[in-house]
Design a protein around this motif. Structure first.
Motif, short mmCIF file in Angstrom:
data_model
loop_
_atom_site.label_atom_id
_atom_site.label_comp_id
_atom_site.label_asym_id
_atom_site.label_seq_id
_atom_site.Cartn_x
_atom_site.Cartn_y
_atom_site.Cartn_z
N ASP A 1 -10.49 13.54 6.62
CA ASP A 1 -9.31 13.96 5.87
C ASP A 1 -8.09 14.14 6.77
O ASP A 1 -7.14 14.85 6.42
N SER B 1 -0.77 8.98 4.86
CA SER B 1 -1.84 8.24 4.20
C SER B 1 -1.32 7.10 3.34
O SER B 1 -1.70 5.94 3.53
N THR C 1 -3.36 12.40 5.71
CA THR C 1 -3.07 12.82 4.34
C THR C 1 -1.57 12.75 4.10
O THR C 1 -0.78 12.63 5.03
N GLY D 1 -8.65 8.55 6.06
CA GLY D 1 -7.69 8.93 5.03
C GLY D 1 -6.55 7.96 4.81
O GLY D 1 -5.73 8.18 3.92
#
Length: 363
Positions: A217, A224, A220, A258
């Motif tokens: 993750d 992303s 982001t 991500g």
């Protein structure tokens, strides 16, 4: 430190084993196309100016199993034979982006939807770049005749093609190969792997490193899926040589961290087609204005395709986190295919050096 090395090897091997069966099949198909598609066929259909030649240049370039060094001399041969700047640019744009080997490898790691989009975008990039050059850069044979003296290769002196596109004399051999199943095997499992080996091994190790170090993750927000992600992908890929196949595991690892599928698509499109060697060749062969059109059209198409991909098709793709968990269930035949692939890649690097050493000793 030991745990880090173990995880790095584990992640790199999982990617290798997953894509190995498809890549080996791609090598086989590449060898078959190598003996079926002759250089005179390519030159005959791309040697006339106009939209038709531009489309054919992209159609031929998308599946063409050309090694990275042979794209440039074949394009030069096409240009010398009378191909328009648009057809030559179309061929140069679409050829390095895809190939039968990278198509199957993309399917193995990123799925059918991503593969189809990648092929369509490569086709669109070739047509767009070629046709814009046809429109805005009219041919003036005397002033704009292609200058091959400054390039790092020597085009064929004889207008009659004596080698196939994938084994041009300036790239992969000095003699015109015999056509048949032996030549198909030789090219598919010796010549082509030798050209891809370093980039592919580097890509797999780097992908394993990214998977090991970056949390899933990490990327982001704007990093992303926004245009900042597109800019970052372009900035990384523009100056570097990232081959169409070796870049796939890197894109997969970035998506696992991500990065959006659209940004990964930008990375896969701009990297192979805009490396420094290709840009210098386009500049020398076609001129300054065609080179600018070539670059801007590729960037525009890749960014537009990436944005559309994120807004539409990407949301229906299989979640990479779930797909990543399936690595533990790789079958025995996938591991065997991975061992075979690594063996072929290493042999393609070692055997030529051994032969070279023997020939030097014999002298």
């Amino acid at each position: 430190m030991v745990q880090f090395i173990t995880n790095l090897f584990h992640n790199s091997w999982e990617l290798t084993a997953e894509m190995a069966p498809y890549l080996l099949f791609g090598f086989a198909v590449a060898g078959l196309l190598h003996v079926l598609i002759r250089a005179d066929f390519v030159q005959r259909h791309l040697g006339k100016p106009g939209l038709s030649a531009v489309i054919k240049g992209s159609l031929v370039g998308v599946p063409m199993p050309l090694c990275s060094c042979s794209v440039i001399p074949i394009a030069a041969s096409l240009r010398k034979s009378g191909a328009s700047r648009g057809a030559t640019a179309s061929f140069l744009s679409s050829t390095p982006q895809t190939g039968v080997d990278s198509i199957f490898a993309t399917y193995a790691l990123l799925g059918g939807i991503f593969t189809a989009v990648r092929v369509l975008v490569a086709f669109a990039c070739g047509i767009t770049a070629g046709y814009l050059i046809e429109i805005f850069c009219k041919e003036t044979p005397k002033a704009d005749s292609p200058n091959f003296s400054d390039l790092n290769f020597s085009p064929e002196k004889d207008d009659k093609p004596t080698s196939t596109p994938a084994t041009d004399a300036s790239c992969c051999g000095k003699k015109s190969p015999q056509r048949g199943w032996r030549e198909a095997i030789r090219y598919g499992f010796i010549t082509l792997p030798a050209d891809l080996a370093l980039a592919l091994i580097f890509g797999l190790i780097l992908a394993g490193l990214i998977t090991t170090l970056l949390p899933q993750d990490l990327l982001t927000g704007s990093l992303s899926s926004g245009f900042m992600a597109f800019f970052m992908a372009t900035l990384i890929s523009l100056p570097l040589y990232v081959c169409a196949t070796g870049s796939i595991p890197m894109a997969y690892a970035l998506m696992a961290a991500g990065l959006s599928p659209g940004a990964a698509l930008v990375f896969l499109i701009t990297g192979p087609a805009t490396n420094t060697a290709t840009i210098v060749t386009v500049w020398k062969m076609l001129g300054r204005i065609p080179t600018i059109i070539y670059l801007l059209s590729l960037l525009a198409i890749s960014w537009l395709a990436g944005a559309l991909f994120n807004m539409t098709v990407a949301q229906h793709m299989i979640d990479l986190e779930g797909a990543h968990g399936e690595h533990a269930h790789l079958s025995y035949w996938q591991h065997l295919a991975g061992i075979l692939l690594v063996g072929i890649l290493l042999a393609s690097l070692i055997v030529p050096k051994l032969k070279q050493g023997k020939s030097c000793c014999s002298e």
